[in-house]
Motif scaffolding. Structure first.
Motif, PDB file in Angstrom:
ATOM      1  N   SER A  49      13.848  40.329   4.204  1.00 24.88           N
ATOM      2  CA  SER A  49      14.389  39.642   5.381  1.00 24.88           C
ATOM      3  C   SER A  49      14.984  38.317   4.937  1.00 24.88           C
ATOM      4  CB  SER A  49      13.305  39.431   6.438  1.00 24.88           C
ATOM      5  OG  SER A  49      12.178  38.765   5.905  1.00 24.88           O
ATOM      6  N   ALA A  50      15.830  37.760   5.786  1.00 24.13           N
ATOM      7  CA  ALA A  50      16.540  36.526   5.455  1.00 24.13           C
ATOM      8  C   ALA A  50      15.584  35.337   5.405  1.00 24.13           C
ATOM      9  CB  ALA A  50      17.631  36.271   6.483  1.00 24.13           C
ATOM     10  N   ILE A  51      15.935  34.361   4.561  1.00 23.98           N
ATOM     11  CA  ILE A  51      15.169  33.116   4.514  1.00 23.98           C
ATOM     12  C   ILE A  51      15.163  32.465   5.899  1.00 23.98           C
ATOM     13  CG2 ILE A  51      15.083  30.801   3.518  1.00 23.98           C
ATOM     14  CD1 ILE A  51      16.383  31.982   1.000  1.00 23.98           C
ATOM     15  N   ALA A  52      16.324  32.511   6.566  1.00 19.66           N
ATOM     16  CA  ALA A  52      16.440  31.897   7.894  1.00 19.66           C
ATOM     17  C   ALA A  52      15.490  32.537   8.896  1.00 19.66           C
ATOM     18  CB  ALA A  52      17.880  32.015   8.385  1.00 19.66           C
ATOM     19  N   ALA A  53      15.238  33.843   8.742  1.00 20.11           N
ATOM     20  CA  ALA A  53      14.346  34.529   9.677  1.00 20.11           C
ATOM     21  C   ALA A  53      12.920  34.000   9.547  1.00 20.11           C
ATOM     22  CB  ALA A  53      14.385  36.029   9.411  1.00 20.11           C
ATOM     23  N   GLY A  54      12.459  33.820   8.317  1.00 21.16           N
ATOM     24  CA  GLY A  54      11.115  33.294   8.120  1.00 21.16           C
ATOM     25  C   GLY A  54      10.967  31.884   8.655  1.00 21.16           C
ATOM     26  N   ARG A  55      11.967  31.042   8.392  1.00 24.39           N
ATOM     27  CA  ARG A  55      11.900  29.660   8.872  1.00 24.39           C
ATOM     28  C   ARG A  55      11.899  29.608  10.399  1.00 24.39           C
ATOM     29  NH1 ARG A  55      15.737  26.076   4.769  1.00 24.39           N
ATOM     30  NH2 ARG A  55      14.323  26.187   2.971  1.00 24.39           N
ATOM     31  N   ALA A  56      12.692  30.472  11.030  1.00 25.66           N
ATOM     32  CA  ALA A  56      12.734  30.491  12.498  1.00 25.66           C
ATOM     33  C   ALA A  56      11.412  30.975  13.078  1.00 25.66           C
ATOM     34  CB  ALA A  56      13.881  31.390  12.958  1.00 25.66           C
ATOM     35  N   LEU A  57      10.786  31.940  12.404  1.00 29.40           N
ATOM     36  CA  LEU A  57       9.492  32.452  12.875  1.00 29.40           C
ATOM     37  C   LEU A  57       8.431  31.355  12.825  1.00 29.40           C
ATOM     38  CD1 LEU A  57       8.279  35.296  13.717  1.00 29.40           C
ATOM     39  CD2 LEU A  57       7.316  35.337  11.419  1.00 29.40           C
ATOM     40  N   LEU A  58       8.398  30.595  11.735  1.00 31.43           N
ATOM     41  CA  LEU A  58       7.426  29.509  11.595  1.00 31.43           C
ATOM     42  C   LEU A  58       7.690  28.403  12.625  1.00 31.43           C
ATOM     43  CD1 LEU A  58       5.047  28.413   9.940  1.00 31.43           C
ATOM     44  CD2 LEU A  58       6.715  27.373   8.391  1.00 31.43           C
ATOM     45  N   LYS A  59       8.969  28.145  12.901  1.00 31.73           N
ATOM     46  CA  LYS A  59       9.343  27.103  13.868  1.00 31.73           C
ATOM     47  C   LYS A  59       8.910  27.467  15.289  1.00 31.73           C
ATOM     48  CE  LYS A  59      13.606  27.125  15.155  1.00 31.73           C
ATOM     49  NZ  LYS A  59      13.512  27.445  16.612  1.00 31.73           N
ATOM     50  N   ASP A  60       9.125  28.726  15.657  1.00 36.71           N
ATOM     51  CA  ASP A  60       8.858  29.121  17.042  1.00 36.71           C
ATOM     52  C   ASP A  60       7.398  29.492  17.304  1.00 36.71           C
ATOM     53  OD1 ASP A  60      11.524  28.761  17.399  1.00 36.71           O
ATOM     54  OD2 ASP A  60      11.946  30.747  18.213  1.00 36.71           O
ATOM     55  N   TYR A  61       6.668  29.858  16.259  1.00 35.05           N
ATOM     56  CA  TYR A  61       5.279  30.277  16.456  1.00 35.05           C
ATOM     57  C   TYR A  61       4.348  29.522  15.505  1.00 35.05           C
ATOM     58  CZ  TYR A  61       7.452  34.113  19.016  1.00 35.05           C
ATOM     59  OH  TYR A  61       8.188  34.854  19.898  1.00 35.05           O
ATOM     60  N   PRO A  62       4.293  28.199  15.626  1.00 36.62           N
ATOM     61  CA  PRO A  62       3.459  27.416  14.697  1.00 36.62           C
ATOM     62  C   PRO A  62       1.963  27.652  14.886  1.00 36.62           C
ATOM     63  CG  PRO A  62       4.305  26.024  16.461  1.00 36.62           C
ATOM     64  CD  PRO A  62       4.977  27.349  16.622  1.00 36.62           C
ATOM     65  N   GLU A  63       1.560  28.087  16.075  1.00 39.33           N
ATOM     66  CA  GLU A  63       0.129  28.289  16.305  1.00 39.33           C
ATOM     67  C   GLU A  63      -0.374  29.590  15.678  1.00 39.33           C
ATOM     68  OE1 GLU A  63      -2.158  26.267  17.501  1.00 39.33           O
ATOM     69  OE2 GLU A  63      -0.617  24.725  17.534  1.00 39.33           O
ATOM     70  N   PRO A  64       0.226  30.740  16.008  1.00 43.61           N
ATOM     71  CA  PRO A  64      -0.294  31.976  15.399  1.00 43.61           C
ATOM     72  C   PRO A  64       0.034  32.106  13.916  1.00 43.61           C
ATOM     73  CG  PRO A  64       1.592  32.456  16.801  1.00 43.61           C
ATOM     74  CD  PRO A  64       1.252  31.020  17.027  1.00 43.61           C
ATOM     75  N   VAL A  65       1.157  31.533  13.443  1.00 39.48           N
ATOM     76  CA  VAL A  65       1.537  31.646  12.038  1.00 39.48           C
ATOM     77  C   VAL A  65       0.829  30.550  11.251  1.00 39.48           C
ATOM     78  CG1 VAL A  65       3.411  31.602  10.373  1.00 39.48           C
ATOM     79  CG2 VAL A  65       3.755  32.689  12.604  1.00 39.48           C
ATOM     80  N   GLU A  66      -0.186  30.939  10.519  1.00 40.19           N
ATOM     81  CA  GLU A  66      -0.966  29.981   9.733  1.00 40.19           C
ATOM     82  C   GLU A  66      -0.260  29.619   8.431  1.00 40.19           C
ATOM     83  OE1 GLU A  66      -5.257  30.032   7.399  1.00 40.19           O
ATOM     84  OE2 GLU A  66      -5.026  31.175   9.255  1.00 40.19           O
ATOM     85  N   LYS A  67       0.432  30.597   7.808  1.00 45.42           N
ATOM     86  CA  LYS A  67       1.083  30.355   6.524  1.00 45.42           C
ATOM     87  C   LYS A  67       2.255  31.311   6.393  1.00 45.42           C
ATOM     88  CE  LYS A  67       1.164  28.659   2.224  1.00 45.42           C
ATOM     89  NZ  LYS A  67       1.348  27.234   1.901  1.00 45.42           N
ATOM     90  N   LEU A  68       3.373  30.834   5.843  1.00 42.93           N
ATOM     91  CA  LEU A  68       4.537  31.689   5.591  1.00 42.93           C
ATOM     92  C   LEU A  68       5.159  31.292   4.253  1.00 42.93           C
ATOM     93  CD1 LEU A  68       7.246  32.979   7.955  1.00 42.93           C
ATOM     94  CD2 LEU A  68       7.983  31.726   5.918  1.00 42.93           C
TER      95      LEU A  68
END
Length: 838
Positions: A79-98
């Motif tokens: 997946s794109a680098i941008a996709a991971g960064r957007a996921l971490l930005k929008d879901y900071p609570e459930p995403v503990e580490k990316l």
């Protein structure tokens, strides 16, 4: 009582040694095959379960939808680098580490000598906080403290440093930013084979520095160069995030204007978080970290295991009921002496379980002998432990009881129902026990239906694999050598000189650099538009140099190939850091370029013939967005080349001519392959000694493309053979018993004038009739299954009658051969012996 049952059971086995041996050997083979496949199924379904916290580790996958413009459906683990960064930005609570992970095999300099790490993973964070592999030196928490740290696998550390302590040692990695020193900060255990991820080393780098020469990769949603791994605080958060992916795409993926038309990558992309334990058998198998599998294959082998075991159980049931008359007097006497029907059922079920237990002991001995070869064949690490975690002792005991009950249940009830009065009448022979034999015929039909079905599946899989390896793929496999490693920084533009020297080797007919070759590990797609139109077509976009079509053995169907004498053919532009790049791109956008397309691309563009496409113009999205679309003119149409497996759709391609940015040299040669390869290697090492030489023959690459199908065919063949052998064991026993039981009948027939040939035909027909019926059952089922399997391939064989007829004839011949000896022996016996006691 139990002691008596055991004594009687053992006596029954020793009294009828041939039938006992057939039962035990048949069950042992069936159990061995079943346990082996079930071990394989458990192994395939247990990927990454060894990892602590695996339920919280996820991979962000990309799915491309099929489009009306010709875009193919694709399921990607990357997946794109941008996709991971957007996921971490929008879901900071459930995403503990990316972390984002890139994989490649770079040049590594150690003590002044250049080499390679086969599987180096570059990550922008501490990957070991998500994928928790055990450490032998250092720890997961401290393994990658900064962007110049590297952790090695145990075997890689041993290979590089021997018995020395690797911690604190320095390795120099050559990448696009130059030579970068990395300090060894940890040593982890080798990744287990049943893992969806593998690595010989993991290094931490800075994303912005790594992509400083191509910053668009950090923001582009159409560039997938690596894997986004995510650690969630709770496994349940994955369902929550996945259910909101559509809205997430709309918030984060920007619109683009291409060819005057607004587009959005989210229209053809879907994203999904997939738990690492589900990656191996998941839908996304395009460019995986390690070769995956699919649920249907695993389920298929599980079904085969049960079918083979079922055939063995059928043998037991058939032979036990067939020989029921031999124990009729024993049953009658036990009933007269007071035994209840329930006691008799328990006794016979106990005997059945005893046979299953003996068979299981033999089966385990077979498995212990075969398992190392099975692992070597599959490249797996299947282990057989009886006790402890993952121990199989209790499941095997349960399987013994289950098989014993299933195989012996009907015979137990059948034997226990005999009526003493009828059996013990003075004129009643024990050989005249009741029974029409219909059940036995039904079971024999079922046995051979399974065997014939497996033979058909084996033949079809072998035929498809052989077809894929030998079909016309648009280029010549023979006499083609692919030289790789051109993309490394250490090459420094010397690949052109190497190519020119290779062309001068005696026996080399052509050599050319290219971005695409047999079994490419990357995919490049561009969108093209006709002037004045908004409708677009997606085509593969790859650069080559003159001589590529000759090197690949591809035919020009219309027009011409590329020529250095034609300035408009060349679309080479300076590197990213060159100050003249902007002016060169602007000039290229104004003058346009010539391209060569494949026959399939011409069809997608609406041309009815290759000649019709020559001279036509359109616009292609081949330039950075600020320069607009590139006007191109078709100057040639070449044959379609199926570089990838036939499992994947044929890609329509637009070829452009460049002088840089290549990954492979295609070498067409005649003569001794090893001699040519040796001379190419000498040229490489003379010109680029610091970059490891890598070259493979196209025929070997294509063969490896279909190793999975070939392995599957061999497994099918093995278990088809087992099914036939087990079925024939049962048929042999039934034929022997039937011949013995019909001795008096055959004697009377011969006295009345029947010839030996007539007797043989009578007995052979009795046992070949079920095989013929089995064909009628197996053929439609096998046809349905194989049609569904073949539909997975873009190009496939025609499912004709040949494998069905051959499988049926083979089963018939085997059945006749199995019973012929008994038939001939009985038919040629003197009838006086059979009738003497009368």
């Amino acid at each position: 009582m139990w002691r008596n049952y055991l004594t009687v059971g053992l006596r029954a086995l020793t009294k009828n040694r041939v039938y006992a041996a057939i039962n035990i050997v048949g069950l042992a083979l069936g159990l061995a095959a079943c346990v082996m496949i079930l071990l394989y199924v458990r192994y395939e379904t247990s990927y990454d379960e060894w990892m602590p916290g695996a339920d919280q580790a996820f991979q962000l996958q990309t799915n491309y939808k099929a489009t009306a413009q010709g875009g193919e459906e694709m399921h990607l683990q990357v997946s794109a680098i941008a996709a991971g960064r957007a996921l971490l930005k929008d879901y900071p609570e459930p995403v503990e580490k990316l972390v984002w992970v890139r994989g490649f095999a770079p040049i590594v300099i150690q003590d002044g000598e250049a080499g390679q790490i086969k599987n180096l993973r570059m990550t922008d964070g501490n990957l070991f906080e998500i994928l928790k592999v055990p450490f032998v030196r250092g720890s997961a928490a401290t393994a990658l403290p900064d962007t110049h740290s590297i952790a090695l696998s145990e075997s890689e550390a041993k290979k590089r440093f021997g018995n020395r302590d690797p911690i604190g040692q320095t390795l120099t990695i050559v990448d696009n930013t130059g030579n970068v020193d990395y300090k060894v900060t940890g040593v982890f255990r080798d990744w287990p084979k049943h893992s969806s991820f593998t690595a010989d080393a993991v290094a931490r780098f800075d994303l912005n520095t790594q992509f400083s020469d191509r910053p668009q990769a950090l923001t582009s949603w159409n560039t997938q160069q690596g894997w986004n791994y995510v650690r969630l605080r709770s496994p349940d958060d994955a369902a929550f995030i996945n259910s909101r992916m559509d809205a997430w795409k709309k918030r984060n993926i920007p619109d683009e204007v291409v060819g005057g038309q607004k587009t959005n990558a989210g229209d053809v992309q879907d994203y999904r978080l997939v738990n690492v334990r589900d990656v191996h058998l998941g839908q996304a198998q395009n460019a995986p970290v390690t070769p995956g599998n699919d649920h249907r294959t695993v389920i298929t082998f599980g079904v085969i295991a049960l079918l083979v075991l079922g055939i063995a159980c059928v043998n037991f049931t058939n032979l036990t009921t067939a020989r029921a008359s031999q124990r009729a007097r024993e049953v009658a006497l036990r009933k007269v002496l007071g035994a209840s029907r329930g006691q008799l059922i328990v006794q016979f079920l106990g005997e059945s379980i005893l046979v299953a237990l003996v068979a299981m002991v033999i089966a385990l001995a077979i498995i212990e002998l075969v398992l190392p070869a099975f692992n070597a064949f599959l490249g797996s690490d299947i282990q057989l432990h009886y006790l402890g975690s993952g121990g199989v002792l209790l499941p095997l005991v349960g399987l013994v009881v289950l098989v014993g009950v299933i195989a012996g249940l009907y015979p137990a009830f059948y034997l226990a129902r005999f009526e003493p009065a009828k059996i013990l009448k003075a004129n009643k022979s024990s050989a005249d026990a009741q029974g029409s034999g219909r059940l036995r015929n039904v079971l024999v039909v079922a046995q051979f239906a399974v065997s014939i079905g497996l033979i058909i599946c084996t033949a079809v899989i072998y035929s498809q694999t052989a077809y894929a390896r030998t079909m016309d793929v648009g280029y010549r496999r023979d006499g083609l050598l692919q030289v790789g490693n051109l993309g490394y920084r250490g090459v420094d533009g010397r690949d052109q000189a190497v190519t020119e020297q290779i062309r001068r080797i005696p026996g080399v007919q052509a050599a050319a650099r290219t971005q695409i070759a047999v079994d490419p590990d990357s995919n490049s797609i561009t969108r093209v538009y006709f002037p004045g139109g908004t409708q677009s077509v997606d085509l593969g976009d790859y650069s080559i140099e003159p001589g590529f079509f000759e090197a690949m053995g591809m035919k020009v169907l219309a027009g011409r190939g590329f020529s250095e004498a034609q300035g408009r053919d060349d679309i080479t532009t300076p590197e990213q850091s060159d100050p003249g790049r902007a002016a060169a791109l602007q000039a290229l956008a104004q003058r346009g370029a010539n391209v060569v397309i494949t026959l399939e691309a011409a069809r997608r563009l609406g041309f009815h013939s290759p000649q019709e496409a020559i001279g036509k113009q359109f616009q292609a999205d081949m330039l950075p967005s600020e320069y607009g679309l590139l006007p191109v003119t078709i100057v040639g149409v070449v044959t379609d080349a199926r570089f990838r497996s036939v499992r994947e759709p044929l890609q329509p391609i637009i070829y452009t001519m460049r002088r840089n940015g290549f990954e492979t040299i295609a070498v067409r040669f005649s003569g001794d392959p090893s001699a040519i390869r040796g001379q190419v290697e000498k040229i490489w090492k003379r010109n680029i000694p610091q970059v490891p030489f890598q070259a493979r023959f196209a025929e070997d690459i294509v063969r490896e493309q279909y190793d999975r199908e070939a392995a599957r065919a061999q497994i099918f063949a093995t278990f088809a053979m087992l099914a036939v052998v087990i079925g024939c064991l049962g048929l042999f026993g039934l034929a022997a018993f039937t011949a013995e039981r019909r001795t008096k009948e055959i004697g009377i027939r011969k006295v009345l004038g029947a010839r030996s040939r007539d007797i043989v035909q009578l007995l052979v027909w009795q046992f070949t009739r079920p095989v013929i019926i089995a064909n009628l059952i197996a053929w439609p089922i096998a046809w349905w299954l194989m049609r569904d399997w073949l539909n997975k391939f873009d190009t496939r064989i025609t499912l004709g009658p040949t494998p069905f007829v051959l499988a049926g004839l083979l089963a018939l011949v085997i059945a006749i051969g199995t019973i012929a000896a008994h038939a001939i022996k009985v038919a040629s016996a003197n009838p006086i012996r059979a009738l003497r006691y009368e």
